[in-house]
Design a protein around this motif. Sequence first.
Motif, short mmCIF file in Angstrom:
data_model
loop_
_atom_site.label_atom_id
_atom_site.label_comp_id
_atom_site.label_asym_id
_atom_site.label_seq_id
_atom_site.Cartn_x
_atom_site.Cartn_y
_atom_site.Cartn_z
N VAL A 130 113.74 -81.81 -80.12
CA VAL A 130 113.07 -80.87 -79.24
C VAL A 130 114.09 -80.35 -78.22
N PRO A 131 114.53 -79.10 -78.39
CA PRO A 131 115.46 -78.53 -77.39
C PRO A 131 114.75 -78.39 -76.04
N TYR A 132 115.44 -78.71 -74.97
CA TYR A 132 114.83 -78.65 -73.65
C TYR A 132 114.33 -77.25 -73.31
N GLY A 133 115.05 -76.23 -73.73
CA GLY A 133 114.67 -74.86 -73.42
C GLY A 133 113.40 -74.40 -74.12
N ARG A 134 112.98 -75.11 -75.16
CA ARG A 134 111.78 -74.72 -75.91
C ARG A 134 110.51 -75.38 -75.39
N MET A 135 110.65 -76.34 -74.50
CA MET A 135 109.48 -77.05 -73.98
C MET A 135 108.71 -76.16 -73.02
N GLN A 136 107.40 -76.08 -73.23
CA GLN A 136 106.56 -75.30 -72.33
C GLN A 136 105.71 -76.19 -71.44
N LEU A 137 105.35 -77.36 -71.96
CA LEU A 137 104.49 -78.26 -71.20
C LEU A 137 104.83 -79.69 -71.57
N VAL A 138 104.97 -80.54 -70.57
CA VAL A 138 105.19 -81.97 -70.79
C VAL A 138 104.12 -82.69 -69.99
N GLU A 139 103.31 -83.48 -70.69
CA GLU A 139 102.24 -84.18 -69.98
C GLU A 139 102.23 -85.66 -70.33
N VAL A 140 101.71 -86.43 -69.40
CA VAL A 140 101.56 -87.86 -69.59
C VAL A 140 100.06 -88.14 -69.71
N THR A 141 99.67 -88.81 -70.79
CA THR A 141 98.26 -89.16 -70.99
C THR A 141 98.15 -90.66 -71.20
N SER A 142 96.97 -91.17 -70.89
CA SER A 142 96.71 -92.59 -71.06
C SER A 142 95.21 -92.79 -71.22
N GLY A 143 94.80 -93.17 -72.42
CA GLY A 143 93.38 -93.42 -72.68
C GLY A 143 92.96 -94.78 -72.15
N PRO A 144 91.67 -95.12 -72.27
CA PRO A 144 91.18 -96.40 -71.73
C PRO A 144 91.87 -97.62 -72.34
N LEU A 145 92.07 -97.60 -73.65
CA LEU A 145 92.72 -98.74 -74.29
C LEU A 145 94.20 -98.82 -73.89
N GLU A 146 94.86 -97.68 -73.80
CA GLU A 146 96.25 -97.67 -73.36
C GLU A 146 96.37 -98.18 -71.92
N ARG A 147 95.46 -97.76 -71.06
CA ARG A 147 95.50 -98.25 -69.66
C ARG A 147 95.28 -99.76 -69.61
N ARG A 148 94.44 -100.28 -70.49
CA ARG A 148 94.18 -101.72 -70.53
C ARG A 148 95.46 -102.50 -70.82
N TYR A 149 96.32 -101.90 -71.64
CA TYR A 149 97.59 -102.54 -71.99
C TYR A 149 98.76 -102.04 -71.15
N GLY A 150 98.50 -101.23 -70.13
CA GLY A 150 99.55 -100.75 -69.24
C GLY A 150 100.49 -99.76 -69.90
N LEU A 151 99.94 -98.89 -70.74
CA LEU A 151 100.76 -97.93 -71.49
C LEU A 151 100.37 -96.49 -71.19
N ALA A 152 101.28 -95.60 -71.50
CA ALA A 152 101.03 -94.17 -71.40
C ALA A 152 101.82 -93.50 -72.52
N ARG A 153 101.51 -92.24 -72.80
CA ARG A 153 102.25 -91.48 -73.80
C ARG A 153 102.70 -90.16 -73.20
N VAL A 154 103.87 -89.72 -73.61
CA VAL A 154 104.40 -88.43 -73.19
C VAL A 154 104.16 -87.46 -74.34
#
Length: 193
Positions: A130-154
């Motif tokens: 993924v070239p940096y210049g092509r990125m339009q949006l970068v978000e961090v999400t974390s569902g209930p199960l991921e939060r339970r395990y202390g995780l997030a996704r980019v």
Amino acid sequence: MSDAGNDPGSAAHGAAHGAVTGAASGPGTAGPSEPGPAAEPERWSGVERALLRMRRVVLLSTLLPLAAVTAGVLWPTAGPVWAAFALLPCAFAAWGWGALERNWRSWRYSERADDLLITRGVLWRELTVVPYGRMQLVEVTSGPLERRYGLARVQLHTAAATTDAEIPGLVPDEAERLRDRLTELGGARSAGL
């Protein structure tokens, strides 16, 4: 995380899996006919072991109740021979236990000067650049199960939906750091700086 040989982010793990990109990395690898500056080796980071634990819990909480229900229905109606089919979900759970670990080990990412590399997959390996210049949006999400395990996704969104990418299994601090860095680099590259 685990010991250095098993940690996807460790140098031992990267050396065990070899060069993913096929591009040369290291001193004197500019090409056979082109002398050039020594390239710095790519630094690969892995995802957290908690992602593996979370996925194993989902696997067991799905297949083991299925085995119990299958045995409970088949035993009284069809007898013990047919109730042996209840062992199939248990066999899938045993196979999935190891398969999930191999999949977890395959998730790695590397921040380079101009782009972000993401690799994953065991049988079908996939490398996303993924070239940096092509990125339009970068978000961090974390569902209930991921939060339970202390995780997030980019999640990385580009102009073409087919080139979107994600990195699961990060601790929230690392996910936010990566989001901020990618957003900064993306803005600088798109502005032509």
